[in-house]
Design a protein around this motif. Structure first.
Motif, PDB file in Angstrom:
ATOM      1  N   TRP A  53       5.617  -8.653   8.289  1.00  0.00           N
ATOM      2  CA  TRP A  53       5.590  -9.612   7.190  1.00  0.00           C
ATOM      3  C   TRP A  53       4.203  -8.812   6.358  1.00  0.00           C
ATOM      4  O   TRP A  53       3.385  -8.935   6.700  1.00  0.00           O
ATOM      5  N   VAL A  54       4.722  -8.407   5.215  1.00  0.00           N
ATOM      6  CA  VAL A  54       3.774  -7.699   4.173  1.00  0.00           C
ATOM      7  C   VAL A  54       3.819  -8.365   2.756  1.00  0.00           C
ATOM      8  O   VAL A  54       2.869  -7.733   1.769  1.00  0.00           O
ATOM      9  N   GLY A  55       4.741  -9.136   2.582  1.00  0.00           N
ATOM     10  CA  GLY A  55       4.827  -9.604   1.152  1.00  0.00           C
ATOM     11  C   GLY A  55       5.342  -8.663   0.188  1.00  0.00           C
ATOM     12  O   GLY A  55       6.230  -7.983   0.350  1.00  0.00           O
ATOM     13  N   ILE A  56       4.564  -8.822  -0.942  1.00  0.00           N
ATOM     14  CA  ILE A  56       5.181  -7.778  -1.834  1.00  0.00           C
ATOM     15  C   ILE A  56       4.361  -6.492  -2.212  1.00  0.00           C
ATOM     16  O   ILE A  56       4.442  -5.581  -2.913  1.00  0.00           O
ATOM     17  N   LYS A  57       3.649  -6.108  -0.906  1.00  0.00           N
ATOM     18  CA  LYS A  57       3.026  -4.830  -0.831  1.00  0.00           C
ATOM     19  C   LYS A  57       3.978  -3.567  -1.017  1.00  0.00           C
ATOM     20  O   LYS A  57       3.537  -2.796  -1.921  1.00  0.00           O
ATOM     21  N   ASN A  58       5.345  -3.641  -0.558  1.00  0.00           N
ATOM     22  CA  ASN A  58       6.168  -2.496  -0.934  1.00  0.00           C
ATOM     23  C   ASN A  58       6.525  -2.380  -2.351  1.00  0.00           C
ATOM     24  O   ASN A  58       6.548  -1.340  -3.000  1.00  0.00           O
ATOM     25  N   PHE A  59       6.526  -3.553  -3.089  1.00  0.00           N
ATOM     26  CA  PHE A  59       6.973  -3.435  -4.488  1.00  0.00           C
ATOM     27  C   PHE A  59       5.684  -2.941  -5.237  1.00  0.00           C
ATOM     28  O   PHE A  59       5.889  -2.214  -6.368  1.00  0.00           O
ATOM     29  N   ARG A  60       4.621  -3.575  -4.886  1.00  0.00           N
ATOM     30  CA  ARG A  60       3.212  -2.918  -5.498  1.00  0.00           C
ATOM     31  C   ARG A  60       3.121  -1.300  -5.327  1.00  0.00           C
ATOM     32  O   ARG A  60       2.788  -0.844  -6.331  1.00  0.00           O
ATOM     33  N   THR A  61       3.671  -0.982  -4.047  1.00  0.00           N
ATOM     34  CA  THR A  61       3.529   0.499  -3.862  1.00  0.00           C
ATOM     35  C   THR A  61       4.634   1.243  -4.899  1.00  0.00           C
ATOM     36  O   THR A  61       4.365   2.453  -5.499  1.00  0.00           O
ATOM     37  N   PHE A  62       5.792   0.691  -4.970  1.00  0.00           N
ATOM     38  CA  PHE A  62       6.799   1.210  -5.669  1.00  0.00           C
ATOM     39  C   PHE A  62       6.296   1.466  -7.168  1.00  0.00           C
ATOM     40  O   PHE A  62       6.562   2.568  -7.793  1.00  0.00           O
ATOM     41  N   PHE A  63       5.698   0.356  -7.702  1.00  0.00           N
ATOM     42  CA  PHE A  63       5.199   0.451  -9.114  1.00  0.00           C
ATOM     43  C   PHE A  63       4.109   1.219  -9.540  1.00  0.00           C
ATOM     44  O   PHE A  63       3.688   1.414 -10.476  1.00  0.00           O
ATOM     45  N   THR A  64       3.214   1.211  -8.444  1.00  0.00           N
ATOM     46  CA  THR A  64       1.770   1.740  -8.544  1.00  0.00           C
ATOM     47  C   THR A  64       1.473   3.126  -7.990  1.00  0.00           C
ATOM     48  O   THR A  64       0.520   3.830  -8.475  1.00  0.00           O
ATOM     49  N   GLN A  65       2.362   3.352  -6.961  1.00  0.00           N
ATOM     50  CA  GLN A  65       1.944   4.806  -6.433  1.00  0.00           C
ATOM     51  C   GLN A  65       3.050   5.686  -6.146  1.00  0.00           C
ATOM     52  O   GLN A  65       4.300   5.110  -6.319  1.00  0.00           O
ATOM     53  N   GLY A  66       2.895   6.989  -5.822  1.00  0.00           N
ATOM     54  CA  GLY A  66       3.869   7.823  -5.607  1.00  0.00           C
ATOM     55  C   GLY A  66       4.920   7.998  -6.709  1.00  0.00           C
ATOM     56  O   GLY A  66       4.345   7.903  -7.969  1.00  0.00           O
ATOM     57  N   ASP A  67       6.137   8.443  -6.464  1.00  0.00           N
ATOM     58  CA  ASP A  67       6.986   8.773  -7.878  1.00  0.00           C
ATOM     59  C   ASP A  67       8.266   8.209  -7.916  1.00  0.00           C
ATOM     60  O   ASP A  67       9.441   8.648  -8.153  1.00  0.00           O
ATOM     61  N   TYR A  68       8.012   6.835  -7.111  1.00  0.00           N
ATOM     62  CA  TYR A  68       9.123   5.873  -7.234  1.00  0.00           C
ATOM     63  C   TYR A  68       9.803   5.658  -8.480  1.00  0.00           C
ATOM     64  O   TYR A  68      10.907   5.643  -8.854  1.00  0.00           O
ATOM     65  N   VAL A  69       9.134   5.201  -9.406  1.00  0.00           N
ATOM     66  CA  VAL A  69       9.333   4.948 -10.784  1.00  0.00           C
ATOM     67  C   VAL A  69      10.024   6.212 -11.579  1.00  0.00           C
ATOM     68  O   VAL A  69      10.964   6.204 -12.259  1.00  0.00           O
ATOM     69  N   GLU A  70       9.407   7.238 -11.420  1.00  0.00           N
ATOM     70  CA  GLU A  70       9.896   8.835 -11.734  1.00  0.00           C
ATOM     71  C   GLU A  70      11.321   8.974 -11.362  1.00  0.00           C
ATOM     72  O   GLU A  70      12.070   9.318 -11.899  1.00  0.00           O
ATOM     73  N   THR A  71      11.553   8.807 -10.047  1.00  0.00           N
ATOM     74  CA  THR A  71      12.926   8.887  -9.459  1.00  0.00           C
ATOM     75  C   THR A  71      13.826   7.943 -10.072  1.00  0.00           C
ATOM     76  O   THR A  71      14.982   8.335 -10.093  1.00  0.00           O
TER      77      THR A  71
END
Length: 293
Positions: A53-71
């Protein structure tokens, strides 16, 4: 108990008949969706150990790191272009196929054939045509004295082929649906328009288009959902290249899950896509309802 059963006899019988379908839907739709939501809040390789369990860590990564929003945005742009090209081309082809000509049934079948062809076969054909080594397109350009184009090195060209191939592969379904809608329009409306002296363009704009509006709204909603499900042409033709310029969200989810073995991040991306698709579909439905009423 017996009184309650007699009072709800019809409901009990109905749910008993539907129970196999409800069970099937629960196992293969509801449970996987809930499980993905749970995995989106964890870290898990999908191979060893249990989800952590990591909570909303993955969602934070999606919107703040990498190119997820771009894809995600790229998938939306591709989807909008493909959707409107499919609607316009599908309607034009349906109008032509709605004419009573010899062999119309065979012609309609030919237009629908690409839908039935597996994308793996289509991808093999396209890769053969566009191969920078011995591709058919390259050989033709050399024969005509033209400078060969290495399509795989151009983001513009690969985006172009991705859109063209996807439209060609799926436009047959749009044609069939529009054709069914055209054949369901009451012919007396056209006759009344001709009696009033309306031109073909006015008949098309004021009779055909309004009558096809429910079908168009259906195609728009399903097209919005499908726009975020483009995967096969990217995986089999562009491979997300060049330099990730054709990488879209579903292919990125595939990379996270089955190449990086990060099922938590892949699940979080899937949940984001689900929410975005749901919001866009509801918005489109409400807009369509307002226009119809």
């Amino acid at each position: 108990m017996q009184k309650w059963m007699r009072r709800h006899k019809e409901g009990i019988i109905g749910y008993s008949i539907l129970s196999p379908m409800i069970l099937y839907f629960s196992i293969f739709a509801v449970f996987p969706a809930l499980f993905v939501i749970y995995l989106s809040l964890t870290e898990w390789t999908g191979v060893a150990g249990l989800p952590e369990w990591v909570g909303i860590k993955n969602f934070r990564t999606f919107f703040t790191q990498g190119d997820y929003v771009e894809t995600l945005i790229r998938a939306g742009v591709y989807g909008i272009i493909i959707l409107f090209c499919s609607l316009i081309i599908g309607l034009l082809i349906a109008l032509l196929l709605n004419q009573k000509v010899f062999g119309s049934g065979a012609i309609r079948t030919i237009w629908y054939l690409p839908v039935l062809v597996p994308f793996a076969v289509v991808a093999q054909m396209v890769n053969t045509l566009l191969s920078p080594v011995d591709g058919v397109v390259k050989q033709m350009m050399v024969r005509f004295g033209m400078e060969p184009i290495v399509f795989q090195e151009s983001a513009l060209w690969m985006s172009f082929w991705l859109i063209i191939i996807t439209v060609w592969k799926g436009v047959g379904s749009t044609v069939i649906i529009y054709l069914a809608g055209l054949q369901g329009i009451d012919t007396t409306l056209y006759e009344a328009g001709k009696v009033d002296g309306a031109s073909r363009l006015k008949i098309f704009w004021y009779i055909t288009i309004p009558c096809l509006r429910p079908i168009t709204m259906f195609l728009l909603i399903t097209g919005i959902i499908g726009s975020f499900q483009i995967f096969e042409p990217v995986q089999l033709i562009t491979y997300g290249g060049p330099h990730g310029d054709t990488n879209i969200i579903l292919y990125r989810i595939y990379q996270d899950a089955f190449q990086a073995f990060n099922f938590g991040m892949a699940s979080a991306s899937s949940v984001v896509v689900l929410v975005v698709t749901l919001i866009l579909s509801v918005m489109q439905y409400r807009i369509s309802q307002r226009r119809i009423t």
